[in-house]
Design a protein around this motif. Structure first.
Motif, mmCIF file in Angstrom:
data_model
loop_
_atom_site.group_PDB
_atom_site.id
_atom_site.type_symbol
_atom_site.label_atom_id
_atom_site.label_comp_id
_atom_site.label_asym_id
_atom_site.label_seq_id
_atom_site.Cartn_x
_atom_site.Cartn_y
_atom_site.Cartn_z
ATOM 1 N N VAL A 7 8.832 10.421 35.282
ATOM 2 C CA VAL A 7 8.722 9.441 36.190
ATOM 3 C C VAL A 7 9.813 8.281 36.186
ATOM 4 O O VAL A 7 10.351 7.854 37.443
ATOM 5 N N PHE A 8 10.404 8.058 35.178
ATOM 6 C CA PHE A 8 11.762 6.991 34.885
ATOM 7 C C PHE A 8 11.355 5.895 35.765
ATOM 8 O O PHE A 8 12.274 5.857 36.842
ATOM 9 N N PRO A 9 10.543 5.281 35.320
ATOM 10 C CA PRO A 9 10.225 3.601 36.023
ATOM 11 C C PRO A 9 11.295 2.842 35.632
ATOM 12 O O PRO A 9 11.050 1.725 35.555
ATOM 13 N N PHE A 10 12.556 3.205 35.759
ATOM 14 C CA PHE A 10 13.690 2.096 35.288
ATOM 15 C C PHE A 10 14.559 1.801 36.450
ATOM 16 O O PHE A 10 14.870 2.998 37.346
ATOM 17 N N ASP A 11 15.074 0.649 36.514
ATOM 18 C CA ASP A 11 16.118 0.220 37.470
ATOM 19 C C ASP A 11 17.127 -0.468 37.054
ATOM 20 O O ASP A 11 16.888 -1.751 37.034
ATOM 21 N N PHE A 12 17.933 -0.131 36.526
ATOM 22 C CA PHE A 12 19.200 -0.665 35.799
ATOM 23 C C PHE A 12 20.222 -1.134 36.711
ATOM 24 O O PHE A 12 21.114 -1.564 36.257
ATOM 25 N N ASP A 13 20.170 -0.848 38.128
ATOM 26 C CA ASP A 13 21.065 -1.445 39.000
ATOM 27 C C ASP A 13 21.036 -2.908 39.048
ATOM 28 O O ASP A 13 21.995 -3.432 39.719
ATOM 29 N N VAL A 14 20.014 -3.627 38.330
ATOM 30 C CA VAL A 14 20.045 -5.160 38.408
ATOM 31 C C VAL A 14 21.246 -5.553 37.494
ATOM 32 O O VAL A 14 21.500 -6.767 37.511
ATOM 33 N N ILE A 15 21.779 -4.691 36.865
ATOM 34 C CA ILE A 15 22.793 -5.099 36.017
ATOM 35 C C ILE A 15 24.181 -5.372 36.996
ATOM 36 O O ILE A 15 24.529 -4.090 37.419
ATOM 37 N N PRO A 16 24.887 -6.290 36.875
ATOM 38 C CA PRO A 16 25.919 -6.501 37.773
ATOM 39 C C PRO A 16 27.161 -5.457 37.604
ATOM 40 O O PRO A 16 27.504 -5.077 38.515
ATOM 41 N N ASN A 17 27.188 -5.237 36.357
ATOM 42 C CA ASN A 17 28.530 -4.127 36.115
ATOM 43 C C ASN A 17 27.874 -2.661 36.246
ATOM 44 O O ASN A 17 26.944 -2.483 35.537
ATOM 45 N N VAL A 18 28.599 -2.241 37.467
ATOM 46 C CA VAL A 18 28.118 -0.793 37.839
ATOM 47 C C VAL A 18 28.235 0.243 36.455
ATOM 48 O O VAL A 18 27.470 0.951 36.488
ATOM 49 N N THR A 19 29.342 0.140 35.831
ATOM 50 C CA THR A 19 29.575 1.015 34.716
ATOM 51 C C THR A 19 28.546 0.646 33.539
ATOM 52 O O THR A 19 27.823 1.811 33.142
ATOM 53 N N ALA A 20 28.144 -0.381 33.487
ATOM 54 C CA ALA A 20 27.233 -0.558 32.299
ATOM 55 C C ALA A 20 25.813 -0.219 32.787
ATOM 56 O O ALA A 20 24.978 0.330 32.146
ATOM 57 N N TRP A 43 16.566 -20.318 34.201
ATOM 58 C CA TRP A 43 16.775 -19.073 33.988
ATOM 59 C C TRP A 43 16.283 -18.302 35.208
ATOM 60 O O TRP A 43 15.030 -18.642 35.521
ATOM 61 N N ALA A 44 16.807 -17.035 35.367
ATOM 62 C CA ALA A 44 16.062 -15.990 36.390
ATOM 63 C C ALA A 44 16.167 -14.493 35.639
ATOM 64 O O ALA A 44 17.156 -14.445 34.986
ATOM 65 N N TRP A 45 15.351 -13.755 36.151
ATOM 66 C CA TRP A 45 15.623 -12.436 35.432
ATOM 67 C C TRP A 45 15.071 -11.495 36.571
ATOM 68 O O TRP A 45 14.214 -11.827 37.444
ATOM 69 N N GLU A 46 15.479 -10.186 36.406
ATOM 70 C CA GLU A 46 15.022 -9.098 37.073
ATOM 71 C C GLU A 46 14.581 -7.998 36.278
ATOM 72 O O GLU A 46 15.620 -7.624 35.557
ATOM 73 N N SER A 47 13.331 -7.456 36.447
ATOM 74 C CA SER A 47 12.867 -6.456 35.396
ATOM 75 C C SER A 47 13.715 -5.170 35.584
ATOM 76 O O SER A 47 13.941 -4.819 36.541
ATOM 77 N N PHE A 48 13.981 -4.487 34.306
ATOM 78 C CA PHE A 48 14.246 -3.185 34.330
ATOM 79 C C PHE A 48 13.163 -2.066 34.940
ATOM 80 O O PHE A 48 13.573 -0.978 35.130
ATOM 81 N N PHE A 49 11.951 -2.583 34.847
ATOM 82 C CA PHE A 49 10.882 -1.568 35.296
ATOM 83 C C PHE A 49 10.697 -1.685 36.833
ATOM 84 O O PHE A 49 10.642 -2.954 37.542
ATOM 85 N N THR A 50 10.351 -0.744 37.511
ATOM 86 C CA THR A 50 9.802 -0.736 38.888
ATOM 87 C C THR A 50 8.173 -0.613 38.614
ATOM 88 O O THR A 50 7.425 -0.247 37.706
ATOM 89 N N SER A 51 7.908 -0.483 39.999
ATOM 90 C CA SER A 51 6.382 -0.263 40.247
ATOM 91 C C SER A 51 5.882 0.843 39.888
ATOM 92 O O SER A 51 4.638 1.129 39.603
ATOM 93 N N ASP A 52 6.792 2.003 39.579
ATOM 94 C CA ASP A 52 6.466 3.312 39.200
ATOM 95 C C ASP A 52 5.784 3.298 37.713
ATOM 96 O O ASP A 52 5.057 4.256 37.355
ATOM 97 N N ILE A 53 5.935 2.147 36.810
ATOM 98 C CA ILE A 53 5.484 2.186 35.741
ATOM 99 C C ILE A 53 4.089 2.510 35.570
ATOM 100 O O ILE A 53 3.333 2.598 34.763
ATOM 101 N N ASN A 54 3.196 2.084 36.673
ATOM 102 C CA ASN A 54 1.734 2.027 36.781
ATOM 103 C C ASN A 54 1.459 3.523 37.008
ATOM 104 O O ASN A 54 0.095 3.827 36.825
#
Length: 353
Positions: free
Chosen positions: A295-308, A234-245
């Motif tokens: 701040v919005f420390p989220f990055d949902f671009d890791v989801i392959p589906n652009v619409t989602a 399994w591999a994963w890419e976090s939805f959070f960026t370093s801005d969460i700090n």
């Protein structure tokens, strides 16, 4: 119809056994609940044994040397939450399945935490399976309702039977039905204002602790997961960026204020103090949500589906905005209630003067 001597003797022995059983039970209760070393009400001390999980359990187990009822709750807190803590420490290092069971154990722990505090506050020696047995061994107590001894069998004798002593003229008191007593307390549990206050505060404290753990130690696992069939990994890419700090300090402060505030709310009865604490908690909560939205420390671009990915980003922003509005309304309501309580107190003081 007149009773035979054997029947009279049997009735007498049964009544005598009931009286002795009641006296033995009362003596056992007096033996295990002497005066406490700590100058607090036993039920409050029992709640405190569980409030800080195994930490306060150890503290009160050491400090309290007289009251075995308190020592039992302290020992049970050590066994239950110490065991759960060890299990969490082990499961934390097991990927995926371990993380799932970590959440399950957290939920079980919170439920047990609330139940045990509530039962302790109601003055009950509520014993969990296995953990309660170990706690009894540590403290050296166990309440047993003695069984009624059977009268000796009648033996034939050539001599004329002697008349048995007369039975007691007054019926003996019935043995306490502990199960019935517990059922009645459960029925009136939420009718008691203070008990309900403890329950609400306990849930709020537990929720704050869960959020504190998740966002400080497990936020990287809130991610988009993919399974590689070739490597079977399994591999994963976090939805959070370093801005969460940038957001975590104010978030942790808000949670710490919330935990401390709800602990105070358990014992505080003055309406002005209670509303002031709620205002502080809601104020820090509002600040935390607004900071997260900015701040919005989220990055949902890791989801392959652009619409989602786009809809997820929009949904999170809308949810955070809605949450901020809720905190704002709650804060405004608390301020109004505080002003009303202050006015009422002023009117009462002027009337008494």
């Amino acid at each position: 119809m007149e009773l035979t001597p054997e029947e009279r003797r049997r009735i007498y022995e049964e009544e005598k056994a009931r009286i002795e059983a009641r006296e033995q039970l009362e003596e056992e209760k007096r033996r295990i609940t002497p005066e406490a070393t700590i100058n607090l009400s036993p039920n409050i001390t029992g709640v405190l044994c569980y409030l800080g999980i195994w930490v306060t359990g150890i503290i009160f187990f050491i400090l309290e040397q007289k009251n075995k009822w308190i020592r039992f709750h302290a020992a049970q807190s050590i066994v239950v939450f110490g065991g759960l803590g060890i299990a969490l420490g082990i499961l934390h290092w097991i990927p995926f399945i371990g993380w799932f069971f970590t959440v399950v154990i957290w939920i079980i722990g919170v439920i047990l935490w609330i139940i045990l505090m509530s039962r302790a506050y109601n003055g009950e020696r509520y014993k969990l399976p296995l953990a309660g047995d170990i706690a009894e061994m540590l403290v050296g107590i166990k309440i047993n309702i003695p069984t009624q001894p059977q009268p000796p069998p009648a033996t034939e004798s050539k001599e004329a039977p002697r008349a048995p002593p007369p039975p007691p003229t007054t019926p003996p008191p019935a043995i306490i039905d502990i199960d019935e007593k517990i059922d009645k307390k459960v029925e009136t549990f939420f009718k008691e204002k203070r008990t309900g206050r403890i329950t609400v505060s306990a849930f709020a404290i537990a929720w704050s602790i869960i959020l504190l753990v998740v966002f400080n130690f497990l936020h990287q696992y809130i991610a988009y997961y993919t399974y590689n069939a070739a490597t079977k990994t399994w591999a994963w890419e976090s939805f959070f960026t370093s801005d969460i700090n940038q957001w975590l300090p104010i978030f942790n402060t808000a949670l710490a204020i919330s935990i401390i505030g709800y602990v105070v709310l358990i014992v505080a009865s003055n309406n002005i103090i209670r509303e002031s604490i709620h205002i502080i908690i809601n104020g820090f909560g509002l600040a935390s949500v607004i900071t997260l939205l900015v701040v919005f420390p989220f990055d949902f671009d890791v989801i392959p589906n652009v619409t989602a990915a786009g809809w997820t980003t929009l949904g999170v922003r809308v949810f955070l905005a809605f949450l901020a509005v809720c905190f704002g309304i709650a804060l405004l309501v608390r301020i109004i209630k505080l002003l009303i309580n202050i006015i009422k107190s002023s009117v009462k003081l002027s009337d008494s003067a």
